[in-house]
Design an enzyme around this catalytic site. Sequence first.
Site, PDB file in Angstrom:
ATOM      1  N   CYS A 241      35.163  37.757  39.377  1.00  0.00           N
ATOM      2  CA  CYS A 241      34.923  37.009  38.139  1.00  0.00           C
ATOM      3  C   CYS A 241      33.581  36.277  38.159  1.00  0.00           C
ATOM      4  CB  CYS A 241      36.063  36.018  37.900  1.00  0.00           C
ATOM      5  SG  CYS A 241      36.496  35.024  39.350  1.00  0.00           S
TER       6      CYS A 241
ATOM      7  N   HIS B  68      35.268  29.397  34.388  1.00  0.00           N
ATOM      8  CA  HIS B  68      34.356  29.212  35.513  1.00  0.00           C
ATOM      9  C   HIS B  68      32.974  28.835  34.992  1.00  0.00           C
ATOM     10  CE1 HIS B  68      37.427  30.701  38.006  1.00  0.00           C
ATOM     11  NE2 HIS B  68      36.889  31.819  38.463  1.00  0.00           N
TER      12      HIS B  68
END
Length: 343
Positions: free
Chosen positions: A130, A242
């Site tokens: 990710c 994130h």
Amino acid sequence: MGYRVAVVGATGAVGREMMTILEEVNFPVSDIYAVASRKSVGVEVSFGNKTLKCVDLETFDFTKVDIVLMSAGGDVSKAWSEKIGKAGPIVIDNSSAWRMDPDVPLIIPEVNPDAVWDCKKKHIIANPNCSTIQMLVVLKPLHDAATIKRVVVSTYQSVAGAGKAGMDELWDQTKAIYGMGDKTPKKFTKQIAFNVIPHIDVFMEDGYTKEEWKMIVETHKILDPTIDVVPTAVRVPVFVGHSESINIEFENPMDEQLAREILREAPGVAVVDKREAGGYITPIEVVGEFDTYVSRIRNDPTVPYGISLWCASDNLRKGAALNAVQIAQLLDERGVIEARADA
């Protein structure tokens, strides 16, 4: 005309998100199957207006599907992806199991779409980490313009990256701090509520963690093996989304103005960059979004050609489920596979 799709790990957070995004982007699905471990057989999941009951991975006939979206963890993928690929469908795997296999393409559609043809070798495509995905979506157009020499990146990764157990722990510890439960760490090595943890995945001999190693080797495989990458991966008390602080040094002329212009036109990137209070993006604002958002673009005065920036992305979407679905779209658009009229 449509594709027969199976989602393996359909009861997990990423598996459910895959089903949601397939519907959101109107991917041409003729038949869809929710596949899970034996303990989840019969569990219901949603696909648009339909309710699907999970079927058993051990007994499912994969010859009757064209695409398998795999989000059941590395051990399951190692055990099953190659077998499934030999049965015919293309497996798009969200784990780290196949990322560094030389016969398996590691793909971010905005970065290296031509690699999709390499899936013919094993019928497997790997979804990158990710943190790597959101970083390279931003770096690719800048690298094309001025050739990146070195990247120093610090990640601020949400607990969703550790799955449901990570999200539960943040929730439980937050309540416990106000006197309503146990705040003892279970999923993480230290308290995550009201804290940050500079440790994701296992430590390696050189002192970097495996999460940091992934960002290095995946950048080399996907974008350019000559780019030096120095990462620090940090877990933060954010549920989803994130963020990354990235410092980039270039071979050729690059400044904040040019970088801003390039990124505004880049696929999968949105720029929100005002030099005022609140003129930037935070992770809570990217939840549910497809793009990687970039803010705080500024010159690095310590090198001839360098910039620093901040980016944020929904790690369950672009960092996982969305990228996998976009790879499926790429298979369709490039003609690697073809929809069946009789599917």
